[in-house]
Scaffold this motif. Structure first.
Motif, PDB file in Angstrom:
ATOM      1  N   ALA A 219       0.849  -1.196   0.000  1.00 23.24           N
ATOM      2  CA  ALA A 219       0.000   0.000   0.000  1.00 23.24           C
ATOM      3  C   ALA A 219       0.877   1.234   0.000  1.00 23.24           C
ATOM      4  CB  ALA A 219      -0.930   0.017   1.218  1.00 23.24           C
ATOM      5  N   LEU A 220       0.539   2.177  -0.865  1.00 20.53           N
ATOM      6  CA  LEU A 220       1.292   3.431  -0.973  1.00 20.53           C
ATOM      7  C   LEU A 220       0.328   4.541  -1.337  1.00 20.53           C
ATOM      8  CD1 LEU A 220       3.858   5.242  -1.441  1.00 20.53           C
ATOM      9  CD2 LEU A 220       3.875   4.375  -3.782  1.00 20.53           C
ATOM     10  N   ASP A 221       0.440   5.655  -0.629  1.00 18.41           N
ATOM     11  CA  ASP A 221      -0.348   6.842  -0.959  1.00 18.41           C
ATOM     12  C   ASP A 221       0.592   8.030  -0.837  1.00 18.41           C
ATOM     13  OD1 ASP A 221      -2.194   8.808  -1.410  1.00 18.41           O
ATOM     14  OD2 ASP A 221      -3.710   7.972  -0.062  1.00 18.41           O
TER      15      ASP A 221
ATOM     16  N   THR B 140      15.458   8.221  -3.857  1.00 21.81           N
ATOM     17  CA  THR B 140      16.697   7.519  -3.545  1.00 21.81           C
ATOM     18  C   THR B 140      16.394   6.248  -2.758  1.00 21.81           C
ATOM     19  OG1 THR B 140      17.056   8.717  -1.458  1.00 21.81           O
ATOM     20  CG2 THR B 140      17.937   9.719  -3.474  1.00 21.81           C
ATOM     21  N   GLY B 141      17.416   5.448  -2.577  1.00 24.44           N
ATOM     22  CA  GLY B 141      17.287   4.207  -1.822  1.00 24.44           C
ATOM     23  C   GLY B 141      18.366   3.230  -2.235  1.00 24.44           C
ATOM     24  N   GLU B 142      18.517   2.215  -1.432  1.00 30.81           N
ATOM     25  CA  GLU B 142      19.535   1.209  -1.733  1.00 30.81           C
ATOM     26  C   GLU B 142      19.216   0.500  -3.050  1.00 30.81           C
ATOM     27  OE1 GLU B 142      22.267   0.602  -0.313  1.00 30.81           O
ATOM     28  OE2 GLU B 142      22.168   1.222   1.785  1.00 30.81           O
ATOM     29  N   THR B 143      20.249   0.012  -3.684  1.00 27.08           N
ATOM     30  CA  THR B 143      20.052  -0.789  -4.890  1.00 27.08           C
ATOM     31  C   THR B 143      19.195  -2.014  -4.556  1.00 27.08           C
ATOM     32  OG1 THR B 143      22.175  -0.089  -5.789  1.00 27.08           O
ATOM     33  CG2 THR B 143      21.210  -2.108  -6.695  1.00 27.08           C
TER      34      THR B 143
ATOM     35  N   VAL C  26      12.158  11.765  -1.717  1.00 23.86           N
ATOM     36  CA  VAL C  26      11.408  10.556  -1.381  1.00 23.86           C
ATOM     37  C   VAL C  26      12.409   9.415  -1.304  1.00 23.86           C
ATOM     38  CG1 VAL C  26       9.686   8.892  -2.195  1.00 23.86           C
ATOM     39  CG2 VAL C  26       9.281  11.334  -2.463  1.00 23.86           C
ATOM     40  N   THR C  27      12.260   8.576  -0.303  1.00 21.18           N
ATOM     41  CA  THR C  27      13.169   7.437  -0.172  1.00 21.18           C
ATOM     42  C   THR C  27      12.402   6.130  -0.318  1.00 21.18           C
ATOM     43  OG1 THR C  27      14.872   6.390   1.207  1.00 21.18           O
ATOM     44  CG2 THR C  27      12.960   7.279   2.336  1.00 21.18           C
ATOM     45  N   VAL C  28      13.070   5.162  -0.933  1.00 22.01           N
ATOM     46  CA  VAL C  28      12.495   3.838  -1.142  1.00 22.01           C
ATOM     47  C   VAL C  28      13.330   2.844  -0.343  1.00 22.01           C
ATOM     48  CG1 VAL C  28      11.876   2.062  -2.820  1.00 22.01           C
ATOM     49  CG2 VAL C  28      11.752   4.485  -3.450  1.00 22.01           C
ATOM     50  N   SER C  29      12.668   2.035   0.468  1.00 20.15           N
ATOM     51  CA  SER C  29      13.383   1.056   1.296  1.00 20.15           C
ATOM     52  C   SER C  29      12.653  -0.273   1.255  1.00 20.15           C
ATOM     53  CB  SER C  29      13.496   1.551   2.737  1.00 20.15           C
ATOM     54  OG  SER C  29      12.204   1.756   3.304  1.00 20.15           O
ATOM     55  N   LYS C  30      13.354  -1.302   1.676  1.00 22.72           N
ATOM     56  CA  LYS C  30      12.790  -2.643   1.654  1.00 22.72           C
ATOM     57  C   LYS C  30      12.911  -3.257   3.044  1.00 22.72           C
ATOM     58  CE  LYS C  30      14.873  -5.585  -1.046  1.00 22.72           C
ATOM     59  NZ  LYS C  30      15.319  -6.238  -2.306  1.00 22.72           N
ATOM     60  N   ARG C  31      11.860  -3.928   3.483  1.00 25.41           N
ATOM     61  CA  ARG C  31      11.858  -4.555   4.802  1.00 25.41           C
ATOM     62  C   ARG C  31      11.081  -5.856   4.731  1.00 25.41           C
ATOM     63  NH1 ARG C  31       6.777  -3.649   7.091  1.00 25.41           N
ATOM     64  NH2 ARG C  31       5.584  -2.012   6.012  1.00 25.41           N
ATOM     65  N   GLU C  32      11.186  -6.640   5.799  1.00 29.49           N
ATOM     66  CA  GLU C  32      10.409  -7.870   5.899  1.00 29.49           C
ATOM     67  C   GLU C  32       9.304  -7.692   6.929  1.00 29.49           C
ATOM     68  OE1 GLU C  32      12.591 -11.411   6.542  1.00 29.49           O
ATOM     69  OE2 GLU C  32      13.805 -11.225   4.716  1.00 29.49           O
TER      70      GLU C  32
ATOM     71  N   VAL D   3       7.750   3.483   0.466  1.00 30.57           N
ATOM     72  CA  VAL D   3       8.129   4.750  -0.167  1.00 30.57           C
ATOM     73  C   VAL D   3       7.665   5.866   0.749  1.00 30.57           C
ATOM     74  CG1 VAL D   3       7.965   6.186  -2.215  1.00 30.57           C
ATOM     75  CG2 VAL D   3       7.831   3.694  -2.436  1.00 30.57           C
ATOM     76  N   GLN D   4       8.608   6.688   1.230  1.00 28.62           N
ATOM     77  CA  GLN D   4       8.278   7.719   2.216  1.00 28.62           C
ATOM     78  C   GLN D   4       8.880   9.061   1.817  1.00 28.62           C
ATOM     79  OE1 GLN D   4       6.290   7.377   4.785  1.00 28.62           O
ATOM     80  NE2 GLN D   4       6.023   5.159   4.617  1.00 28.62           N
ATOM     81  N   PRO D   5       8.087  10.149   1.922  1.00 26.61           N
ATOM     82  CA  PRO D   5       8.666  11.477   1.737  1.00 26.61           C
ATOM     83  C   PRO D   5       9.497  11.851   2.963  1.00 26.61           C
ATOM     84  CG  PRO D   5       6.340  11.642   2.329  1.00 26.61           C
ATOM     85  CD  PRO D   5       6.632  10.177   2.177  1.00 26.61           C
ATOM     86  N   LEU D   6      10.535  12.635   2.766  1.00 27.48           N
ATOM     87  CA  LEU D   6      11.449  13.002   3.844  1.00 27.48           C
ATOM     88  C   LEU D   6      11.346  14.483   4.159  1.00 27.48           C
ATOM     89  CD1 LEU D   6      14.686  11.094   2.696  1.00 27.48           C
ATOM     90  CD2 LEU D   6      12.822  10.263   4.169  1.00 27.48           C
TER      91      LEU D   6
END
Length: 614
Positions: free
Chosen positions: A82-84, A95-98, A552-558, A567-570
């Motif tokens: 979910a993303l808004d 940005t974000g990690e590869t 905006v940053t993109v990250s990955k988690r479990e 995806v979060q604005p900073l």
């Protein structure tokens, strides 16, 4: 009238269901094509106005209104559950990690631009994926929603109304500009380079006119070749057609004649038997001694005389009179049949011969008398056309010449526009390259004539580059490195943005292959472009991210045993931490944080300068 004459006469007649999509608006606009090319004086091309009007509807241009992405919502799409996310005008860095999933945003926006859908994009275990967005268009909003189901089906909604992917593409496709690393490679294609030049040159009307004029040439040439083919075998064809018409005409066929003859053949085959039966029937009913008619008459007369005693007798007499009349009718019909009955062997032979002739013609010309008669009519009509083929050939030749003149004229106009645009684009890209660390570079758009002209005009285009002063220019394919190609692409995008209305442009790692000062120069370019429109750039460079208006940053988690992309604005403080990570890696030192804050502060000063300059 034959097809050749008919076509030449045509020439002569010529020349959502979600809460944030609840406000439907009219969003589609259509632009009517020009009635004729500006170079096309109808008097100069006699005989093709009607065909131009027919062909011009097949190629359509598009308007390019000002557009901006204001909101994006994604559900169960690849790794995003979910993303808004809201977007602002200006330059937004992503940005974000590869491997975190930044490319998912590219795929989502590609879908909204009318890109190809695949069930692989639906998050594993979900029934469907949904990508929704709101675009601002000249102060109004367009809401778009695209749903992909796990079984492969999809649905498009525009402002709450069902739409097609084609409608989506025509409404937003040219307004969401996605410039990614694969676009760098497309730049090496001369066909793509011609597209860039034509987009820079201005409205697509000249291209549309050339395409229509070329289609007209193709149609006229095809008709000429058809008539020439007929002319090559005209005498033989005409002789055969005359034979067809004569063979069928001499037979003097009548519709349903075969059915009538089949009945006569049956009677002729059984003539003697029929004659005996008919004679006996006539003798019994009418002509013989004690015939039925006479007996009915005697009985009826006796009953009628007795009717004065009992009325029933009168009724019976009347009924017998009716029966006598019916018997007389039958007897008359039997007598007529007997008179027509021919038991001579010669009559059967004649019937058999006639049926044999009819059946041969039916087999030869379509299976029925009606088809044979139609074949004769068609043969006579084609003979008339062949006899007038010289006139048709002359008319078709004139039509080709007129179409080719029109195509040449509209191509000439397009060529002049392209050569002017090529000089301007060469200067603008060369200047743009100097602004991103390639001050010694020379960029040129080489325009070469092509014979014969085609549906895209009368020239080919090649982008050539000299990255070092004093070196000759060579095609991009031979000389451009990855970093140089990225900068050429950016300079082209900037040049095009100056000519076209601002829209939403997504750069997918356009800084690939760059570093240091070159990356910072690209960042400044993106910031300037963001001041004119809306720029979203996926980047791995801290120098570029620091120059952005928004981040905006993109990250990955479990989560619950599954991988999720966030995806979060900073805000400003979070931006400093992300840029420090980009500078120093996961172990962020105070020195890296200080450097990041300094970069953001410096970029803020630069933005104020850009704003004052604008």
């Amino acid at each position: 009238m034959g097809r050749g004459i008919a076509v030449l006469m045509m020439f002569d007649s010529f020349r959502t269901d979600s809460h944030f999509m609840s406000d439907p608006k009219t969003f589609a606009s259509r632009s009517e094509p020009s009635p004729l090319p500006p170079h096309a004086n109808v008097a100069r091309y006699p005989g093709i106005r009607g065909l131009w009007i027919r062909i011009r509807g097949r190629v359509k241009g598009r308007a390019t209104p000002n557009r901006m992405l204001s909101r994006l919502r994604i559900t169960d799409f690849v790794l995003i559950d979910a993303l808004d996310l809201s977007f602002e005008p200006g330059f937004t860095a992503v940005t974000g990690e590869t491997g975190a999933g930044k490319s998912i945003l590219v795929e989502a926006l590609s879908l909204l631009a009318g890109g190809r859908a695949s069930s692989d994009l639906v998050r594993s275990g979900a029934a469907e994926a949904v990508v929704e967005a709101v675009f601002e268009v000249d102060g109004e909003e367009i809401a778009v929603r695209r749903t992909l189901q796990a079984d492969g089906r999809s649905k498009v909604m525009l402002n709450g109304a069902l739409a097609t992917v084609a409608m989506l593409g025509s409404t937003l496709g040219s307004q969401i500009s996605i410039a990614g690393q694969h676009e760098h490679q497309r730049l090496l294609s001369e066909a793509c380079q011609l597209d860039w030049l034509d987009r820079f040159a201005g409205p697509a009307s000249a291209l549309i006119e050339v395409a229509r004029a070329h289609e007209l040439v193709v149609a006229a040439r095809a008709e000429l070749e058809r008539i020439r083919g007929l002319a090559g075998s005209r005498d033989e064809r005409a002789a055969w057609l005359r034979h067809v018409a004569a063979e069928i005409g001499e037979a003097a066929l009548r519709l349903c004649e075969d059915e009538e003859l089949a009945e006569e053949r049956v009677r002729a085959k059984h003539g003697a038997e029929l004659a005996a039966v008919v004679a006996h029937a006539l003798d019994t009913l009418y002509a013989g001694e004690g015939a039925v008619v006479g007996r009915l008459h005697v009985a009826g007369t006796a009953l009628e005389r007795t009717a004065r005693i009992d009325g029933k007798f009168g009724d019976w007499a009347a009924r017998l009179a009716e029966a006598k009349a019916e018997v007389e009718v039958v007897a008359a019909e039997v007598r007529d049949f007997a008179e027509r009955l021919d038991v001579e062997p010669l009559a059967l032979d004649a019937i058999e011969a006639r049926l044999d002739r009819i059946e041969k013609l039916e087999r030869k010309y379509g299976g029925s008398i009606a088809s044979a008669l139609a074949a004769a009519d068609n043969a006579r009509a084609e003979v008339a056309t062949l006899e007038d083929l010289d006139t048709s050939l002359a008319e078709a030749t004139r039509a080709v010449e007129a179409a080719e003149r029109m195509h040449h004229d509209v191509c000439a106009g397009l060529s002049r526009a392209r050569r002017r645009a090529a000089k301007a684009l060469s200067r603008r890209v060369t200047l743009g390259l100097a602004e991103v660390g390639m001050a010694a570079a020379t960029f040129d758009v080489a325009v070469s004539p092509v014979e014969p002209p085609g549906p895209r005009g009368a020239e080919s285009v090649s982008f050539v580059l000299s990255a070092n002063r004093g070196e000759p220019t060579q095609p991009l394919l031979r000389v451009a490195s990855g970093g140089e190609l990225s900068r050429v692409h950016l300079a082209l995008c900037e040049a095009l943005a100056e000519r076209a209305p601002a829209n939403c442009t997504l750069f997918d790692e356009i800084d690939a292959g760059l570093g240091g000062a070159a990356a910072e120069a690209v960042g400044r370019k993106l910031r300037i472009a963001g001041a004119r429109g809306q720029v979203i750039a996926i980047t791995h460079h801290a120098q570029i991210a620091a120059l952005a208006d928004h981040h905006v940053t993109v990250s990955k988690r479990e989560a619950a045993g599954r991988t999720v992309t966030d995806v979060q604005p900073l805000d400003n403080a979070e931006r400093a931490g992300e840029i420090a990570r980009m500078l120093a890696g996961e172990k962020i030192s105070e020195h890296a944080m200080a450097h990041a804050r300094s970069m953001i502060a410096g970029a803020r000063v630069g933005r104020k300068r850009v704003a004052r300059a604008g």
